[in-house]
Motif scaffolding. Sequence first.
Motif, PDB file in Angstrom:
ATOM      1  N   LEU A 269      58.201 -18.065  85.541  1.00 42.62           N
ATOM      2  CA  LEU A 269      57.725 -17.018  84.650  1.00 42.62           C
ATOM      3  C   LEU A 269      57.402 -15.714  85.365  1.00 42.62           C
TER       4      LEU A 269
ATOM      5  N   ASP B  98      50.540 -15.789  84.419  1.00 43.70           N
ATOM      6  CA  ASP B  98      51.932 -15.596  84.825  1.00 43.70           C
ATOM      7  C   ASP B  98      52.541 -14.390  84.116  1.00 43.70           C
TER       8      ASP B  98
ATOM      9  N   GLU C 241      60.140 -23.713  85.338  1.00 47.20           N
ATOM     10  CA  GLU C 241      59.169 -22.649  85.075  1.00 47.20           C
ATOM     11  C   GLU C 241      59.228 -21.607  86.184  1.00 47.20           C
TER      12      GLU C 241
ATOM     13  N   GLN D 298      49.685 -19.674  81.999  1.00 52.02           N
ATOM     14  CA  GLN D 298      50.873 -18.932  81.612  1.00 52.02           C
ATOM     15  C   GLN D 298      50.538 -17.505  81.171  1.00 52.02           C
TER      16      GLN D 298
ATOM     17  N   ARG E 163      51.196 -17.277  75.005  1.00 53.83           N
ATOM     18  CA  ARG E 163      51.344 -17.994  76.260  1.00 53.83           C
ATOM     19  C   ARG E 163      50.212 -18.977  76.544  1.00 53.83           C
ATOM     20  N   GLU E 164      49.339 -19.222  75.567  1.00 52.24           N
ATOM     21  CA  GLU E 164      48.278 -20.212  75.781  1.00 52.24           C
ATOM     22  C   GLU E 164      47.976 -20.960  74.484  1.00 52.24           C
TER      23      GLU E 164
ATOM     24  N   ARG F 239      60.789 -19.901  81.056  1.00 57.12           N
ATOM     25  CA  ARG F 239      60.309 -21.276  81.118  1.00 57.12           C
ATOM     26  C   ARG F 239      61.052 -22.074  80.060  1.00 57.12           C
TER      27      ARG F 239
ATOM     28  N   ASN G  87      48.309 -28.108  79.629  1.00 56.68           N
ATOM     29  CA  ASN G  87      47.673 -27.764  80.912  1.00 56.68           C
ATOM     30  C   ASN G  87      46.591 -28.745  81.357  1.00 56.68           C
TER      31      ASN G  87
END
Length: 427
Positions: A274, A412, A272, A409, A213-214, A282, A233
């Motif tokens: 999430l 999230d 999005e 995220q 998620r990143e 998403r 981001n």
Amino acid sequence: MTTRAPATSAPATRAPATSAADLVHQRVVGHSLDAPFYVSEEFLALDIAAVFARSWIFVAAEAELPEPGDYVTVTIGPYSVILVRDDEEDVRAFHNVCRHRGARLLHEPHGSVGNIVCGYHHWTYGVDGTLLHAESQSPDFDPTCFGLRTVHVRTLAGLVFVSLAARPPADFDEVADRVEPYLAPHNLRRAKVARQIDLVEEANWKLTMENNRECYHCAGHPELQRCYFPLYNFTADEVPPALRATYERFLAADADARATYESLGLPYETIEELDTRPTGFRVQREPLDLAGESFTTDGRVAVRRLLADFPTARLGHLGLHTQPNAWFHLASDHAVTFAVLPLAPDRTLVRTTWLVHADAVEGVDYDPDTLTRVWNTTNEQDAVLVARAQRGISSPAYLPGPYSPTESQVEDFVNWYITRLKEHLEG
């Protein structure tokens, strides 16, 4: 001489937690989780009960079940689930448990059957779950009472989800209505499996998902970074000087991509949600770098036969994330599905499946090694990274650390996860 403890950015001191429920309710927003979430058997059992047994879980692509009688078995904690295509060509799901004395019915990860026969006492079931034969029963035995126990199953544009819950989350239809227009043009229901690779990561399943998620760590993925614009981001004002040229190239590619999507009627705006619903998701369509066609070392298609009747291969990529265990990447020529399933507190299965057009011919239209190279390499790199995280978190010296703004995220995902645990503990 006076010594002082080094300053840290750890959260404020709090009372020691005495139970899993305490840790759940004391979780500090914006920070990683306490160590027991990642290392304890207690939390693994809680994760199965509160998350995997109560959510919609991605388990397979329909392409894994091309013909009636084809089946896949999936292990979700202590549960084993059979996915099978029935004679009406619908996908069914059943608990992999004989209704006689509970023996496991199917033992292979995939295969094909005419009927499902228990190897113990030969109770026989149709692919619709109906009990067809049970030898030597009493006169009042009613076979209609002993069909296989069903599991809730839904298909979404060629993707198969199951829920083990008695009452699954009710928002799946709404999510499907919003996501299907993005997926449907890629024709996954008529695709075939080009390759499937199972990788066991030596880490907790949540570390696998957090890592996905990143892109804070994406410098560790040079092959993948060639395909993407590494601008996740960042707002326009936040793009660092070293990435300004990349950002300008992205703006031009993005303008071209939007014009293409609009001319073809392909939805592309980001949706999005999430951590605001039980079935968090998403979805977004965006350009790729280089040739902009696919996940390859030069950005050109890996499969000559495109997934659908697209007039151009330069469609960038469609990305979909679903909580709690899956992500998907679709280009014009192929799609990749990723399913995450916990095996132990420190072991996680990552199943990656590459889908191509049903008529694409291996060795003619595509080379499997070229097709899989970027994501297979990325998976292997991620396995190293999450194993390092697992070893570090297992140390008594570990303290939860703060997430970067580029890891929104991850927050999230963790917030969604904590919400599910709270609902379970309070419910």
